[in-house]
Motif scaffolding. Structure first.
Motif, mmCIF file in Angstrom:
data_model
loop_
_atom_site.group_PDB
_atom_site.id
_atom_site.type_symbol
_atom_site.label_atom_id
_atom_site.label_comp_id
_atom_site.label_asym_id
_atom_site.label_seq_id
_atom_site.Cartn_x
_atom_site.Cartn_y
_atom_site.Cartn_z
ATOM 1 N N GLU A 5 0.835 -1.212 0.000
ATOM 2 C CA GLU A 5 0.000 0.000 0.000
ATOM 3 C C GLU A 5 0.868 1.260 0.000
ATOM 4 O O GLU A 5 0.571 2.228 -0.711
ATOM 5 N N ASN A 6 1.938 1.238 0.774
ATOM 6 C CA ASN A 6 2.846 2.395 0.808
ATOM 7 C C ASN A 6 3.581 2.572 -0.513
ATOM 8 O O ASN A 6 3.880 3.706 -0.928
ATOM 9 N N LEU A 7 3.868 1.468 -1.180
ATOM 10 C CA LEU A 7 4.565 1.548 -2.458
ATOM 11 C C LEU A 7 3.736 2.256 -3.522
ATOM 12 O O LEU A 7 4.285 2.847 -4.459
ATOM 13 N N LEU A 8 2.410 2.196 -3.397
ATOM 14 C CA LEU A 8 1.549 2.867 -4.370
ATOM 15 C C LEU A 8 1.846 4.355 -4.456
ATOM 16 O O LEU A 8 1.669 4.976 -5.498
ATOM 17 N N MET A 9 2.274 4.923 -3.340
ATOM 18 C CA MET A 9 2.543 6.351 -3.292
ATOM 19 C C MET A 9 3.898 6.709 -3.898
ATOM 20 O O MET A 9 4.174 7.874 -4.162
ATOM 21 N N ARG A 10 4.719 5.687 -4.139
ATOM 22 C CA ARG A 10 6.110 5.953 -4.525
ATOM 23 C C ARG A 10 6.465 5.487 -5.925
ATOM 24 O O ARG A 10 7.285 6.115 -6.597
ATOM 25 N N GLU A 11 5.896 4.371 -6.348
ATOM 26 C CA GLU A 11 6.331 3.746 -7.596
ATOM 27 C C GLU A 11 5.926 4.571 -8.814
ATOM 28 O O GLU A 11 4.776 4.994 -8.943
ATOM 29 N N LYS A 12 6.882 4.802 -9.706
ATOM 30 C CA LYS A 12 6.650 5.618 -10.892
ATOM 31 C C LYS A 12 6.514 4.784 -12.163
ATOM 32 O O LYS A 12 5.991 5.263 -13.171
ATOM 33 N N VAL A 27 5.333 -1.871 -12.825
ATOM 34 C CA VAL A 27 5.468 -2.259 -11.421
ATOM 35 C C VAL A 27 4.236 -1.823 -10.638
ATOM 36 O O VAL A 27 3.734 -2.558 -9.778
ATOM 37 N N GLU A 28 3.734 -0.643 -10.956
ATOM 38 C CA GLU A 28 2.532 -0.145 -10.270
ATOM 39 C C GLU A 28 1.357 -1.102 -10.489
ATOM 40 O O GLU A 28 0.592 -1.390 -9.556
ATOM 41 N N GLU A 29 1.202 -1.589 -11.712
ATOM 42 C CA GLU A 29 0.128 -2.546 -11.996
ATOM 43 C C GLU A 29 0.259 -3.801 -11.150
ATOM 44 O O GLU A 29 -0.738 -4.325 -10.638
ATOM 45 N N MET A 30 1.481 -4.294 -10.981
ATOM 46 C CA MET A 30 1.693 -5.483 -10.157
ATOM 47 C C MET A 30 1.379 -5.198 -8.692
ATOM 48 O O MET A 30 0.831 -6.047 -7.982
ATOM 49 N N ILE A 31 1.707 -3.991 -8.224
ATOM 50 C CA ILE A 31 1.387 -3.615 -6.850
ATOM 51 C C ILE A 31 -0.124 -3.661 -6.626
ATOM 52 O O ILE A 31 -0.615 -4.258 -5.662
ATOM 53 N N VAL A 32 -0.869 -3.038 -7.543
ATOM 54 C CA VAL A 32 -2.323 -2.996 -7.395
ATOM 55 C C VAL A 32 -2.913 -4.397 -7.469
ATOM 56 O O VAL A 32 -3.816 -4.754 -6.700
ATOM 57 N N LEU A 33 -2.387 -5.222 -8.370
ATOM 58 C CA LEU A 33 -2.885 -6.592 -8.500
ATOM 59 C C LEU A 33 -2.623 -7.382 -7.221
ATOM 60 O O LEU A 33 -3.498 -8.111 -6.732
#
Length: 233
Positions: free
Chosen positions: A105-112, A116-122
């Motif tokens: 959840e914290n990575l969502l605020m950081r990843e550009k 990678v963002e798609e994998m975080i959300v998934l």
């Protein structure tokens, strides 16, 4: 050194061929010898090849299990290599601890990087934790969210069955992006929307084999998966 590791470590640390080092990293994980952890950590830190780093991280997860969390966290947050961050996020998504979800959840605020963002959300969606709902809603509301990001946010609501997704997901039922539209309709159908159920039934022939959705940890793939999930004959 354990005799089973000697040739593998020699290859991992001394072979100029990156493909051979990748295989050695995977083989160390397969060997199941705890001593291999230190050599994999060293490869993750020092090897210049992206694929070797990824293989080392995957094997560390294989050897360390849940204890790989801090290593995966460090890689996901700070590694400059996109492929390493992607692999770290994927591993965090497989860990059972709530801390892993909070890290994601914290990575969502950081990843550009969008991949990678798609994998975080998934990964967050398939965990289905209550703390993640606000993030899923935020992504659905954000006009900058790509269709793939929104698709993964919708999967959070499919996975949890949370009714708070209805107003935002209603807006996606006519999306021009097939997977996003199907997941929106699937969520609405599971919420007893008869029109959505009818639209899915009319589109069954269009469901591709690579369509996947998780509900309560169970994987539903392709046409047969959708029919099973909706209890269609």
């Amino acid at each position: 050194m354990d005799p089973a590791l000697e040739p593998l470590v020699a290859t991992l640390e001394g072979n100029p061929d990156a493909n051979m080092r990748v295989q050695a990293a995977y083989d160390i994980g397969q060997a199941g010898v705890w001593e291999g952890v230190k050599y994999l950590k060293r490869a993750l830190e020092k090897d210049g090849a992206s694929l070797v780093k990824v293989a080392a991280l995957i094997s560390l997860h294989q050897l360390m299990g849940e204890n790989v969390l801090e290593i995966a966290k460090e890689c996901a947050e700070n590694n400059s290599d996109r492929d390493v961050r992607f692999a770290a996020v994927e591993i965090l998504g497989k860990l059972s601890s709530e801390e892993a979800v909070h890290i994601l959840e914290n990575l969502l605020m950081r990843e550009k990087d969008h991949t990678v963002e798609e994998m975080i959300v998934l990964a967050i969606a398939r965990k289905g934790m209550k703390t993640s709902k606000k993030h899923a809603i935020m992504l659905l509301k954000d006009p900058r969210s790509s269709p793939r990001i929104k698709e993964r946010a919708v999967e959070y609501f499919i996975n949890t069955g949370d009714k708070d997704g209805i107003p935002l997901i209603e807006e996606l039922r006519n999306s021009s992006y097939p997977f996003l539209r199907l997941k929106a309709l699937l969520y609405l159908a599971l919420r007893r929307d008869k029109t959505a159920m009818s639209e899915i039934q009319q589109s069954l022939d269009e469901i591709q084999s690579d369509f996947v959705v998780y509900v309560k940890g169970q994987k539903f793939r392709g046409l047969e998966g959708v029919k099973k999930l909706l209890k269609l004959e």
